[in-house]
Design a protein around this motif. Structure first.
Motif, PDB file in Angstrom:
ATOM      1  N   SER A 141      -5.446   0.988  11.272  1.00  0.00           N
ATOM      2  CA  SER A 141      -5.060   2.023  12.324  1.00  0.00           C
ATOM      3  C   SER A 141      -4.862   3.053  10.435  1.00  0.00           C
ATOM      4  N   ARG A 142      -4.374   4.273  10.678  1.00  0.00           N
ATOM      5  CA  ARG A 142      -3.866   5.258   9.909  1.00  0.00           C
ATOM      6  C   ARG A 142      -3.513   4.735   8.808  1.00  0.00           C
ATOM      7  N   GLY A 143      -2.224   4.168   9.043  1.00  0.00           N
ATOM      8  CA  GLY A 143      -0.739   3.836   8.197  1.00  0.00           C
ATOM      9  C   GLY A 143      -1.526   2.681   7.037  1.00  0.00           C
ATOM     10  N   GLU A 144      -2.273   1.761   8.084  1.00  0.00           N
ATOM     11  CA  GLU A 144      -2.504   0.618   7.325  1.00  0.00           C
ATOM     12  C   GLU A 144      -3.830   1.176   6.442  1.00  0.00           C
ATOM     13  N   ALA A 145      -4.733   1.378   6.153  1.00  0.00           N
ATOM     14  CA  ALA A 145      -5.812   2.629   5.771  1.00  0.00           C
ATOM     15  C   ALA A 145      -4.540   3.202   4.401  1.00  0.00           C
ATOM     16  N   VAL A 146      -3.412   4.132   4.730  1.00  0.00           N
ATOM     17  CA  VAL A 146      -2.483   4.204   3.181  1.00  0.00           C
ATOM     18  C   VAL A 146      -2.055   3.576   3.152  1.00  0.00           C
ATOM     19  N   ALA A 147      -1.909   2.294   3.099  1.00  0.00           N
ATOM     20  CA  ALA A 147      -1.069   0.999   2.669  1.00  0.00           C
ATOM     21  C   ALA A 147      -1.771   0.449   2.037  1.00  0.00           C
ATOM     22  N   ARG A 173      -2.281   0.107  -2.327  1.00  0.00           N
ATOM     23  CA  ARG A 173      -2.020  -1.023  -3.390  1.00  0.00           C
ATOM     24  C   ARG A 173      -3.097  -0.583  -4.155  1.00  0.00           C
ATOM     25  N   GLU A 174      -4.639  -0.189  -3.434  1.00  0.00           N
ATOM     26  CA  GLU A 174      -4.895  -0.369  -4.705  1.00  0.00           C
ATOM     27  C   GLU A 174      -5.627   0.581  -5.431  1.00  0.00           C
TER      28      GLU A 174
END
Length: 979
Positions: free
Chosen positions: A957-963, A967-968
């Motif tokens: 999801s978009r939110g997971e991509a931002v997270a 993190r990276e």
């Protein structure tokens, strides 16, 4: 005693025979191949083909042979293929296969009066039939004397070899076709077809050269049972000059006791002929009038001899081998040269009488339509012009029914030539009784066959013959038809004048269909000459009348014009809805040309809006509709082919673009040569600058607007890549001048041409500035300013005209950046805007702008960013095979020492610079539309970037991509307003 010539050994053709037998072997193993056998008349083509056919038959192959014949200017549509089908139909082994392909029954005259829109079905049916026959047993198809083939047969052969039987995975087919090389004058219609076919990987050419003197001597001795004096053999060898047939005829006509030989081949042939009895000579003279091949019953009736006398004469001619038996109770001259010599020796009155006899006999037979072309030929040669006119019109009707527009045009033009020589009382009545209507029909056939300029000439002829006082409605119809044809050949001011005259001839009240169509044509012509206000007012007015009269297809045509003229044009959602409505109206009315115009406009609307992928389905539908309607050579399908290749080029599908262009070139008329333009763009981008010279062919002959545009793009870009700013500017200016309309409006392509020329101009200015030549640099800077002004005027269109779509604005952004580079040096912000503008989907131009962007970033000491851009350019250049671009980016990477930095950037982030920008906005919670607005890209393109980011980061999801990105360390949190 001379032995039977056909049983004589094949001498001097070992190499050629091995090649042909190799083709048969590959066919038997399931591979399809074709060989075009060339050679002068009498060199031995038929003898070689007979040997190959005999060996194929012995090896269990099905052998089918079709012959083309010379009937002067008369074309018998699909003649060699109808002969092949006749053999198939007469063989019980193939009854089931033939029944599975009923469409090919049209060639035999069966079925209903099918419309010409099933021509492709006929071609596909023939290909399917041959493939299915090959499934029964490996198939050898022999076609003899292609130099006499009618155009429809040439078209069908092109289809079979390029898209039909040779491309099927099952294979099992060998095609061997022969033609006289010495008959192919520079303008012979077979020449371009041969040039196309030999480029196909599955087609090869085999030339039969004259025999060596030693081989001719062996042949002569093999043919003669008795010993020959050496002097006789030597004299025959000298006179034959390597031609096997000449040697055979010289030998057969030689008095071996005296050792003499005739001085010329014509004498040889006639001496051989004169050795026959008077009755046999009479039979051969009659057969020569029929053609190279004649049926026994027809010959018997024409010669008027009792059966026994006829058989005796035929036996004598067969024994002398002037005639040979053929399939289906027919006889043929063993060589066309023999038939030509006998025919030429006829007395004029005798020739006319025999032609008249054959015409009458054919007329008395059933299936008149199939013999109409032959009857027309015989009636014309017998000077019965009234019957020749009638038969020519029947032949035109038949050609139209079997989907042979070129032959239909030929027969109609023959009828028009005969018309003034025939007494009015003897001319046909009804639909064939009006010369102007026939001329308009011929114009339509010419347009359908892709002969646009011939269509114009015929419509002008109709205009000269119409009496506007007697029939003003027909006069108006001729004029607006002429206007439409003139638009096709880009004679726009004349088109506007004729459409205006058409409207003047027909009163608007009471409203009539003729007035509506005259108005619809005037709308098109007015728009072409820049009279947009006139076009818009007329379109609105005519649409109301079309709705009032319930003329559905005219409503559709006018809706398309309004969609182009109003508001933002075809790229606006509102006008695209209009176009979809027009498409449905045209479809319901059965008007295929208007439906094709609607489909093309829908595709263009998406293209102009930068929605490239969405454009392709409309083109697929449009070309499929054109195939079914038999209109692939008409104007809008040609535009669709070009646009399809442009899209493939723009999307970076270059190999697919080149393959499609090659396939298109095999079936297109000369007027469609410009559609291969994007393949030239690919060639230039891959470093083949000679392609620019190849594109000059588009500038030859009558002026062609699209051809001039394509050649201008190719030649300007090639000059720029070659570092020749003088040539680039000259080509840009000359192209714009040629394409500027009567109102002085520059074409939309001006912005692209200016940007291409500016790249070379900026290079020269930068080089001179670096070398300290400020005067020279200012000179080129002034030229750059002139060019960018042209680009601005073209892209924005000035006044109240709407700007161009994403493509035009992208080229303007590049032109502006090149102008700054020419006048003041690299500007990273300007090149950043150009990169953003081309992000709508033009892969190659995006890479070219990113290269300039990297150069500007390096100049600004933004080395990390420059490395990322250069790496992305290199990846694209490698994928596309764009060698000049790859060389330039590699030079930049070496010069700027960017390789290590690019590697470090790659290790830091898997995302491109553009994806980093999208990710930053994604983290701020922006929607795709908002991302697109901020980055000057479409919402669709933003969505693609978001999908790529999710895939690279392994996020659902978009939110997971931002997270994951936080993190990276790919992005860092921005401080809030409170700090």
């Amino acid at each position: 005693m001379t032995q039977n010539i056909t049983s004589a050994p094949l001498i001097g053709r070992d190499h050629e025979l091995d090649r042909l037998l190799g083709v048969l072997e590959r066919a038997r193993s399931g591979e399809a191949r074709a060989v075009l056998v060339a050679g002068d008349a009498g060199v031995g083509k038929t003898r070689v083909l007979d040997e190959v056919a005999a060996r194929a038959a012995r090896d269990g192959m099905t052998v089918l042979t079709g012959h083309c014949v010379d009937l002067g200017d008369v074309g018998l549509p699909y003649l060699p293929f109808t002969e092949v089908l006749g053999v198939v139909a007469g063989d019980v082994r193939f009854a089931e296969v033939l029944a599975a392909h009923p469409v090919v029954d049209r060639m035999l005259g069966g079925g209903t009066d099918a419309a010409r829109d099933s021509r492709l079905q006929l071609f596909e049916g023939m290909a399917g039939l041959l493939a299915d026959l090959a499934d029964v047993a490996p198939l050898l198809l022999v076609l003899e004397d292609l130099h006499w083939a009618d155009q429809s047969s040439r078209d069908l052969l092109r289809f079979l070899l390029s898209r039909g039987v040779l491309q099927r995975p099952a294979g099992g087919v060998a095609v061997v076709a022969s033609y006289r090389a010495d008959d192919l004058h520079r303008r012979h219609p077979l020449r371009p077809l041969l040039a196309e076919l030999v480029r196909l990987p599955s087609v090869e050419r085999l030339e039969l050269r004259p025999l060596a003197d030693s081989e001719v001597a062996r042949l002569v001795r093999a043919l003669e049972v008795r010993p020959l004096p050496e002097t006789t053999v030597r004299r025959i060898v000298e006179r034959a000059e390597g031609n096997a047939f000449y040697a055979e005829e010289l030998l057969a006509a030689t008095d071996t006791e005296a050792g003499g030989v005739p001085s010329g081949l014509a004498d040889v042939l006639l001496i051989r002929f004169e050795q026959l009895s008077d009755t046999a000579q009479q039979v051969l003279r009659t057969a020569a009038v029929a053609g190279r091949r004649v049926e026994h019953d027809l010959l018997r009736e024409a010669v008027g001899l009792p059966e026994e006398e006829l058989e005796s004469a035929l036996r004598e001619a067969l024994g002398r081998q002037l005639l040979v038996p053929g399939d289906g109770d027919t006889y043929a001259f063993r060589h066309a040269l023999a038939r030509e010599a006998v025919y030429a020796d006829l007395l004029p009155g005798e020739r006319a009488r025999l032609h008249g006899a054959f015409a009458g006999l054919l007329a008395a037979r059933p299936r008149r339509a199939e013999t109409a072309a032959e009857r027309a030929h015989h009636y014309r040669e017998s000077h019965d012009l009234a019957e020749a006119l009638t038969a020519s019109l029947e032949a035109a009707d038949h050609a139209g029914r079997v989907g042979a527009p070129a032959e239909e045009l030929r027969h109609l033009e023959t009828a028009l030539d005969l018309w003034p020589s025939v007494d009015p009382a003897a001319r046909p009545s009804g639909e064939h009784g009006d010369r102007v209507a026939l001329t308009l029909r011929a114009s339509s056939a010419a347009a359908h066959a892709g002969a646009a300029h011939r269509a114009v000439a015929l419509t002008r002829s109709a205009l000269a013959g119409v009496d506007q006082e007697e029939n003003s409605e027909l006069a108006a119809r001729v004029r607006y038809t002429l206007a439409g044809n003139l638009i096709t050949v880009d004679n726009l001011s004349a088109a506007y004048a004729h459409s205006n005259e058409a409207l003047a001839l027909i009163p608007a009240e009471p409203p009539t269909p003729t007035w509506v169509w005259a108005a619809a044509t005037h709308v098109l012509a007015a728009r072409q000459v820049g009279e947009n206000d006139t076009a818009l007012k007329m379109a609105r007015r005519a649409l109301k009348v079309a709705e009032q009269l319930a003329i559905t297809d005219a409503r559709a045509d006018l809706l398309i014009s309004l969609a182009v003229l109003e508001g933002a044009g075809r790229r606006s959602p509102e006008n695209r809805a209009r176009l979809r409505e027009a498409r449905e109206l045209a479809r319901s009315s059965g008007n295929a040309p208007v439906e094709l115009r609607a489909l093309f406009s829908l595709a263009m609307g998406h293209f102009e809006a930068g929605e490239l992928e969405e454009s392709l389905p409309w083109l697929t539908e449009g070309l499929d509709r054109a195939r079914r309607a038999g209109l692939l050579s008409s104007a809008y399908p040609l535009e669709m082919r070009y646009l399809r290749l442009v899209l493939l080029y723009t999307l970076g599908r270059w190999d697919e673009c080149v393959r499609a262009a090659t396939a298109d070139a095999q079936v297109l008329p000369a007027s469609g040569a410009y559609t291969s333009g994007p393949a030239w763009y690919v060639a230039v981008a891959r470093g083949d600058l000679a392609a620019a010279e190849g594109s000059r062919v588009l500038l030859e002959g009558p002026f062609d607007w699209m051809g001039t545009l394509v050649a201008g793009i190719v030649r300007t870009d090639a000059a720029a890549l070659a570092g020749d700013p003088e040539a680039a500017v000259e080509r840009m200016r000359s192209t714009v001048a040629a394409l500027t309309d009567e109102a002085g409006t520059h074409p939309d392509v001006t912005v692209r041409l200016a940007a291409l020329a500016l790249s070379a101009v900026a290079d020269r200015a930068a080089e001179l500035r670096l070398g300290g030549d400020e005067g020279g640099a200012r000179h080129w800077a002034d030229i750059a300013t002139e060019l960018v002004e042209s680009a601005r005027d073209s892209a924005v269109r000035g006044g109240d005209r709407s700007p161009q779509g994403p493509e035009g604005m992208a080229w303007l952004a590049r032109a502006e950046a090149e102008w700054l580079r020419a006048t003041s040096g690299p500007d990273a912000e300007a090149w950043g805007r150009a990169v953003a503008a081309f992000d709508y989907g033009d892969l190659y131009e995006l890479a070219r702008c990113r290269l300039r962007f990297a150069e500007a970033l390096l100049t600004a000491e933004r080395r990390e960013e420059a490395a990322v851009e250069a790496a992305a350019v290199r990846e694209t250049a490698v994928r596309l095979g764009a060698r000049p671009l790859l060389e330039r980016v590699d030079a930049l990477i070496r010069r700027g020492r960017l390789a290590d930095r690019a590697s470090a950037a790659d290790r830091t982030s898997p995302l491109t610079a553009r994806e980093q920008d999208v990710l930053r906005l994604l983290a701020q919670g922006r929607s795709n539309r908002q991302i697109g607005e901020e980055l000057f890209i479409s919402g669709k393109t933003a969505s693609v970037h978001v999908s790529n980011i999710l895939a690279k980061l392994g996020a659902a999801s978009r939110g997971e991509a931002v997270a994951v990105a936080y993190r990276e360390g790919l992005i860092t949190p921005e401080p809030s307003a409170s700090g």
